[in-house]
Write a protein that holds these residues in place. Structure first.
Motif, PDB file in Angstrom:
ATOM      1  N   LYS A 134      -7.318   3.578  -3.485  1.00 23.78           N
ATOM      2  CA  LYS A 134      -6.034   3.154  -2.925  1.00 23.78           C
ATOM      3  C   LYS A 134      -4.996   3.029  -4.036  1.00 23.78           C
ATOM      4  O   LYS A 134      -5.308   2.550  -5.126  1.00 23.78           O
ATOM      5  CB  LYS A 134      -6.166   1.807  -2.218  1.00 23.78           C
ATOM      6  CG  LYS A 134      -7.084   1.808  -1.012  1.00 23.78           C
ATOM      7  CD  LYS A 134      -7.203   0.409  -0.436  1.00 23.78           C
ATOM      8  CE  LYS A 134      -8.146   0.383   0.759  1.00 23.78           C
ATOM      9  NZ  LYS A 134      -8.306  -0.993   1.310  1.00 23.78           N
ATOM     10  N   ASP A 175     -11.446   3.087  -1.894  1.00 20.12           N
ATOM     11  CA  ASP A 175     -11.449   2.952  -0.430  1.00 20.12           C
ATOM     12  C   ASP A 175     -12.786   3.499   0.074  1.00 20.12           C
ATOM     13  O   ASP A 175     -12.980   4.711   0.171  1.00 20.12           O
ATOM     14  CB  ASP A 175     -10.281   3.738   0.171  1.00 20.12           C
ATOM     15  CG  ASP A 175     -10.097   3.449   1.649  1.00 20.12           C
ATOM     16  OD1 ASP A 175     -11.119   3.280   2.348  1.00 20.12           O
ATOM     17  OD2 ASP A 175      -8.943   3.384   2.104  1.00 20.12           O
ATOM     18  N   VAL A 216      -3.665   6.966  -0.354  1.00 16.08           N
ATOM     19  CA  VAL A 216      -5.048   7.138  -0.810  1.00 16.08           C
ATOM     20  C   VAL A 216      -5.161   8.518  -1.431  1.00 16.08           C
ATOM     21  O   VAL A 216      -4.680   9.504  -0.865  1.00 16.08           O
ATOM     22  CB  VAL A 216      -6.047   7.003   0.370  1.00 16.08           C
ATOM     23  CG1 VAL A 216      -7.463   7.355  -0.085  1.00 16.08           C
ATOM     24  CG2 VAL A 216      -6.018   5.600   0.941  1.00 16.08           C
ATOM     25  N   PHE A 264       0.841  -1.197   0.000  1.00 17.91           N
ATOM     26  CA  PHE A 264       0.000   0.000   0.000  1.00 17.91           C
ATOM     27  C   PHE A 264       0.875   1.246   0.000  1.00 17.91           C
ATOM     28  O   PHE A 264       1.830   1.363   0.765  1.00 17.91           O
ATOM     29  CB  PHE A 264      -0.913  -0.018   1.216  1.00 17.91           C
ATOM     30  CG  PHE A 264      -1.712   1.231   1.383  1.00 17.91           C
ATOM     31  CD1 PHE A 264      -2.783   1.502   0.544  1.00 17.91           C
ATOM     32  CD2 PHE A 264      -1.392   2.127   2.378  1.00 17.91           C
ATOM     33  CE1 PHE A 264      -3.521   2.672   0.695  1.00 17.91           C
ATOM     34  CE2 PHE A 264      -2.123   3.285   2.540  1.00 17.91           C
ATOM     35  CZ  PHE A 264      -3.189   3.570   1.702  1.00 17.91           C
TER      36      PHE A 264
END
Length: 307
Positions: free
Chosen positions: A77, A64, A51, A48
């Motif tokens: 994301k 998200d 965002v 990750f």
């Protein structure tokens, strides 16, 4: 392990040692192929990243929903995409490596080094290939990720290694083989490829420099120099009979000026090589035939990983 020749079963056994060999620092790579290293590109990967606000064309599967509900605006994301790092091994098996006074011949240490790097690369889920060469022949293997390809590389290394015999040794082995190998590497090395050049660099010449310069523009390189203690310091003072299998010579190491002259000449050769590689920011790893190959590589790459 160790001795005059490499055996395929011994090169295969090095797979166990290679599990602890970390070739790369944990940093991004820029190869366009999918694999196990992190890239500069962002996409759908495993790690990750952030965002951000949804943009036209984004995959709706990465929305998200928690952030979207909290901010009343669609957010998606972003992940760091995984990329592989192709590895290319340039393995020198020329006649200048058919020599050793300790644990291994230089040619054997070179083969073991190539095997360890190949197995470590496969354990990283990356592709590995090679340019295997001697004074007269050259074999090119494009990087692939299968175990069968790694075994094929090791078989070719063993084949070249066992071609080193007294009977086939020319009185004056031809030069220019290192330049030729570097030229072939340029043809198959993709941008971002990691190159390991394993040699004693006895054939290093000005003709090699343009090839190094062009490779270094798009690839990462590490030079691995294999040497024997007798190439640094003459044996204890005495008179020795030495032979290359065809000719016999008398070596008198009792005179201090001869010992000093030999030491200074060898140091000058090493200094010149270091300066040439430093010009292109190519790290130099020095291995000796007097120590275990695995231990030397583990020590070097563990230091490099911490730095």
């Amino acid at each position: 392990m160790g001795g005059t020749y490499s055996e395929l079963n011994e090169l295969i056994q090095l797979r166990l040692n290679a599990r602890h060999l970390y070739l790369f620092r944990p940093k991004v790579v820029n190869s366009p192929l999918a694999g196990g290293g992190q890239s500069l590109f962002k996409g759908r990967g495993m790690d990750f990243e952030e965002v951000r606000a949804y943009q036209a064309g984004d995959d709706i599967r990465t929305i998200d929903w928690r952030v979207t509900a909290r901010r009343s605006k669609a957010h998606t994301k972003i992940f760091k995409e995984e990329r592989e790092r192709p590895v290319l091994i340039l393995l020198d098996q020329s006649y200048s490596l058919f020599f050793g006074s300790c644990l291994n011949f230089k040619s054997v240490t070179a083969c073991e080094t190539a095997a360890l790097i190949a197995w470590a690369t496969q354990s990283h889920k990356d592709r590995v290939g090679g340019v295997l060469f001697n004074n007269q022949t050259l074999t090119t293997l494009r990087p692939t990720s299968s175990k069968a390809a790694t075994l094929h590389l090791l078989k070719q290394a063993e084949k070249l290694n066992k071609a080193l015999t007294i009977k086939t040794m020319p009185s004056t082995p031809p030069g220019g083989y290192l330049t030729n190998a570097l030229r072939h590497a340029r043809r198959i090395a993709l941008p971002g490829t990691q190159l390991f050049v394993i040699s004693d660099f006895k054939d290093m010449s000005n003709e090699c420099l343009p090839q190094l310069s062009r490779l270094r523009r798009h690839c990462h390189m590490i030079a691995i120099r294999v040497s024997d203690p007798l190439e640094t310091e003459l044996p204890p003072p005495a008179s020795y009979i030495i032979t290359n299998g065809m000719h016999r010579y008398t070596l008198d190491s009792r005179q201090r000026k001869h010992r000093r002259s030999f030491r200074e000449y060898q140091q000058a050769q090493l200094t010149q090589l270091q300066q040439q590689l430093q010009e292109y920011r190519i790290p130099l790893l020095q291995l000796t035939t007097s120590s275990d190959t695995t231990e030397q590589l583990l020590a070097y790459f563990s230091r490099r990983r911490r730095s």
